[in-house]
Design a protein around this motif. Structure first.
Motif, PDB file in Angstrom:
ATOM      1  N   ARG A   1       0.832  -1.194   0.000  1.00 56.40           N
ATOM      2  CA  ARG A   1       0.000   0.000   0.000  1.00 56.40           C
ATOM      3  C   ARG A   1       0.873   1.253   0.000  1.00 56.40           C
ATOM      4  O   ARG A   1       0.626   2.208  -0.740  1.00 56.40           O
ATOM      5  CB  ARG A   1      -0.887  -0.035   1.250  1.00 56.40           C
ATOM      6  CG  ARG A   1      -1.971   0.999   1.252  1.00 56.40           C
ATOM      7  CD  ARG A   1      -2.810   0.874   2.484  1.00 56.40           C
ATOM      8  NE  ARG A   1      -2.025   1.117   3.694  1.00 56.40           N
ATOM      9  CZ  ARG A   1      -2.515   1.059   4.938  1.00 56.40           C
ATOM     10  NH1 ARG A   1      -3.773   0.738   5.127  1.00 56.40           N
ATOM     11  NH2 ARG A   1      -1.746   1.302   5.970  1.00 56.40           N
ATOM     12  N   THR A   2       1.918   1.230   0.819  1.00 53.84           N
ATOM     13  CA  THR A   2       2.826   2.379   0.873  1.00 53.84           C
ATOM     14  C   THR A   2       3.505   2.611  -0.470  1.00 53.84           C
ATOM     15  O   THR A   2       3.588   3.736  -0.948  1.00 53.84           O
ATOM     16  CB  THR A   2       3.889   2.149   1.961  1.00 53.84           C
ATOM     17  OG1 THR A   2       3.217   1.876   3.179  1.00 53.84           O
ATOM     18  CG2 THR A   2       4.778   3.357   2.118  1.00 53.84           C
ATOM     19  N   VAL A   3       3.985   1.525  -1.077  1.00 56.86           N
ATOM     20  CA  VAL A   3       4.692   1.664  -2.353  1.00 56.86           C
ATOM     21  C   VAL A   3       3.776   2.277  -3.409  1.00 56.86           C
ATOM     22  O   VAL A   3       4.176   3.187  -4.140  1.00 56.86           O
ATOM     23  CB  VAL A   3       5.212   0.294  -2.836  1.00 56.86           C
ATOM     24  CG1 VAL A   3       5.687   0.380  -4.281  1.00 56.86           C
ATOM     25  CG2 VAL A   3       6.322  -0.188  -1.936  1.00 56.86           C
ATOM     26  N   PHE A   4       2.532   1.815  -3.472  1.00 60.77           N
ATOM     27  CA  PHE A   4       1.629   2.338  -4.493  1.00 60.77           C
ATOM     28  C   PHE A   4       1.195   3.771  -4.172  1.00 60.77           C
ATOM     29  O   PHE A   4       0.855   4.529  -5.064  1.00 60.77           O
ATOM     30  CB  PHE A   4       0.384   1.441  -4.629  1.00 60.77           C
ATOM     31  CG  PHE A   4       0.704   0.067  -5.143  1.00 60.77           C
ATOM     32  CD1 PHE A   4       1.574  -0.105  -6.210  1.00 60.77           C
ATOM     33  CD2 PHE A   4       0.150  -1.067  -4.561  1.00 60.77           C
ATOM     34  CE1 PHE A   4       1.890  -1.367  -6.682  1.00 60.77           C
ATOM     35  CE2 PHE A   4       0.457  -2.328  -5.029  1.00 60.77           C
ATOM     36  CZ  PHE A   4       1.334  -2.481  -6.087  1.00 60.77           C
ATOM     37  N   TYR A   5       1.196   4.104  -2.896  1.00 60.82           N
ATOM     38  CA  TYR A   5       0.738   5.439  -2.522  1.00 60.82           C
ATOM     39  C   TYR A   5       1.815   6.500  -2.708  1.00 60.82           C
ATOM     40  O   TYR A   5       1.513   7.652  -2.999  1.00 60.82           O
ATOM     41  CB  TYR A   5       0.246   5.440  -1.064  1.00 60.82           C
ATOM     42  CG  TYR A   5      -0.479   6.708  -0.700  1.00 60.82           C
ATOM     43  CD1 TYR A   5      -1.755   6.936  -1.185  1.00 60.82           C
ATOM     44  CD2 TYR A   5       0.117   7.688   0.072  1.00 60.82           C
ATOM     45  CE1 TYR A   5      -2.422   8.103  -0.890  1.00 60.82           C
ATOM     46  CE2 TYR A   5      -0.544   8.865   0.375  1.00 60.82           C
ATOM     47  CZ  TYR A   5      -1.816   9.062  -0.106  1.00 60.82           C
ATOM     48  OH  TYR A   5      -2.479  10.229   0.171  1.00 60.82           O
TER      49      TYR A   5
END
Lengths: 303, 275
Positions: free
Chosen positions: A112-116
């Motif tokens: 989630r962090t990477v995509f955000y």
């Protein structure tokens, strides 16, 4: 709890009055920075104004835009093409990503962090970064495509490709933000609906069609409305990366408007353009609301 | 068995996250190269010698120190103003009934759909009349009026989840409305305050259009406008351009990692906003 530091002495304000007072900062801001300027802008759109002289010219600005301004039509066409290309694709991709993450995969927070992350990168920096990625001679995109036998695409200099380049950038930059919102929506759907569907023998696809989509439809709708509005306001990327070129292929509406206002100082014309934009968005949004009755499902409907 | 069924998902997720990270890695890699090494084909991923001095070189080529201070000043003031005024307005909308409340609230939501271009020119005229062109006022003062519809909306959604019994208990103890907002609601609103603060910080740190219109003298520039100037003057020094871009990106990422836990809770509220 709250200690009583002093006896109640003042006459208490009525709650209704207090509530109104608390909202006055917004109300003042609305009157000064939104309502007043809207009316002024409407007035300006019927004038010829260059910051020094103002002259009423009736509907001339609008007539000229529609009948003798090829750049107006070009910028409208570029923007609509971009919206059609990026909004449905962006929503579908973010939803797919959210569905993948919602399967209780390990490392959900990491993914989630990477995509955000890309969605918090400043627009000027991300434009510079992507210019370098799109560089036709030394960029990594053409290097990667070269591994598959494609060569030398001029992403930002060949008008056949520029919109795709901008679309790729928007998938990277805006996909994660939408995904997080979809993920929150998905996690708000009670597991009991899926259990009931499984007892009825529904396949995963049927569960998706009959449970996930209807219950998520308000979130999809919300993203659709804001996505279209966002697509019509692309500015910084075009200003930094291409300046509207090549051959006006990336002359987005907001860039064209900005130039008329702050580079050519045709403020009357630019105001007319702003109102045309506003009316277009109103019409599109109204159509979306009208269409939404067929597919957006609100639980309970009560407000 | 179940684990194996998820393998394709993991494969896709890992592939996609690699794709999402590549632009960052490529930027870092370029920022650490000698400039001539940036222009090789096929590209070289690991620099021969990490050229850390690209960062101080980029930083000192143009007055970045001044620009960072300018941007920090604007960003910190607007963020504080946004948190305070948006929570005050949200308090009014979520805890009180008064005539016209719903009309005002829906009007506020509708303004989220208004393209900024419609108000841009008259607002510029206001600041020009006030002689505030080439100052920070046009970039700062608007944040004191509720800090934007979306932030007010987020705050209100959060306040609605807090039980009213707390307010009532405090009121019985003699607290006024203002004290209830300050002593009861705000201390319970950590996640949404963090969300609004982070979103506001990032959006003002990033802002380009406003500074582009209002700031003329280079010593008043913000980082985003300064970076644009760097692109114009040193565009061919790709390694330094990437280093400068990273300087612009880094604060947002650091902030995001610190606030992530609270932030995601708050963002989830905006997902519910669609309902």
């Amino acid at each position: 709890m709250i200690p009583i530091t002093r006896p109640i002495k003042r006459k208490a304000i009525k709650p209704g009055v207090a509530g109104f007072l608390f909202t006055t900062p917004w109300l003042l801001g609305f009157l000064i920075f939104t309502a007043g300027p809207m009316l002024t802008s409407l007035y300006l759109s019927f004038t010829k104004y260059d910051l020094s002289t103002m002259k009423w010219i009736g509907t001339t600005n609008y007539q000229r835009l529609f009948t003798e301004d090829p750049l107006f039509w070009k910028s409208l066409q570029v923007t609509i093409a971009y919206a059609i290309l990026t909004v449905p694709l962006g929503i579908a991709a973010s939803l797919a990503l959210a569905l993948l993450l919602n399967q209780k995969v390990r490392g959900q927070r990491f993914f989630r962090t990477v995509f955000y992350l890309p969605s918090i990168v400043p627009a000027v920096a991300s434009s510079l970064l992507w210019m370098w990625i799109f560089n036709s001679d030394y960029g990594i995109l053409n290097w990667a495509l070269g591994l598959f036998g494609w060569s030398g695409i001029e992403w930002l200099a060949d008008e056949k490709y520029t919109l795709y380049a901008f679309a790729a950038m928007s998938l990277w930059g805006a996909g994660g933000g939408r995904m997080v919102i979809f993920l929150a929506g998905l996690q708000g759907i009670s597991e009991t609906y899926y259990e009931a569907a499984r007892i009825d023998g529904a396949s995963p696809w049927q569960q998706f069609r009959s449970v996930t989509i209807p219950l998520l439809s308000p979130v999809i709708f919300f993203n659709l409305i804001l996505g279209v509005i966002g697509a019509f306001q692309v500015f910084t990327q075009a200003y930094i990366m291409t300046g509207g070129g090549p051959n006006n292929a990336t002359l987005f509406y907001a860039l064209n408007l900005f130039r008329n206002a702050f580079e050519y100082f045709k403020l009357g014309k630019a105001s007319a353009m702003a109102w045309v934009l506003f009316v277009i968005l109103l019409i599109i949004t109204a159509i979306q609301f009208w269409g939404s009755k067929r597919w957006v499902h609100y639980e309970g409907e009560a407000k | 068995m179940k684990r194996i069924a998820k393998l394709p998902s993991y494969f896709v997720l890992i592939l996609l996250s690699a794709l999402f990270l590549v632009p960052f890695l490529w930027t870092v890699s370029t920022a650490l190269k000698a400039n001539e090494d940036a222009f090789t084909f096929p590209p070289q991923w690991i620099p021969n010698h990490a050229q850390w001095d690209n960062f101080p070189k980029a930083w000192t080529a143009l007055p970045f120190t001044q620009w960072v201070l300018n941007t920090l000043f604007i960003t910190v003031v607007t963020t504080a103003a946004t948190v305070i005024t948006s929570s005050l307005v949200a308090y009014g909308f979520s805890r009180f009934k008064f005539r016209g409340r719903n009309a005002m609230f829906y009007t506020m939501l509708a303004t989220m759909m208004l393209p900024g271009q419609v108000t841009m020119i008259p607002v510029f005229m206001i600041w020009r009349t006030l002689g505030a062109i080439d100052t920070f006022y046009p970039l700062i003062l608007p944040a004191f009026f509720g800090g934007g519809a979306f932030n007010i909306f987020l705050m209100r959604q959060f306040f609605l989840t807090l039980p009213r019994e707390y307010d009532e208990a405090a009121m019985l103890d003699g607290a006024g409305f203002f004290r209830i907002w300050w002593k009861i609601l705000l201390p319970l609103s950590g996640p949404v305050i963090a969300t609004v603060a982070v979103l506001s910080f990032i959006s003002h740190w990033d802002e380009f259009n406003g500074p582009l219109i209002y700031l003329n003298s280079p010593e008043k520039y913000t980082v985003s406008i300064g970076l644009r100037m760097f692109q114009d003057s040193y565009g061919s020094e790709t390694n330094q351009l990437m280093a400068a871009s990273l300087i612009h990106i880094l604060p947002t990422i650091v902030l995001f990692f610190f606030a992530q836990r609270y932030f995601m809770k708050g963002i989830n509220l905006s997902g519910l906003g669609g309902r």
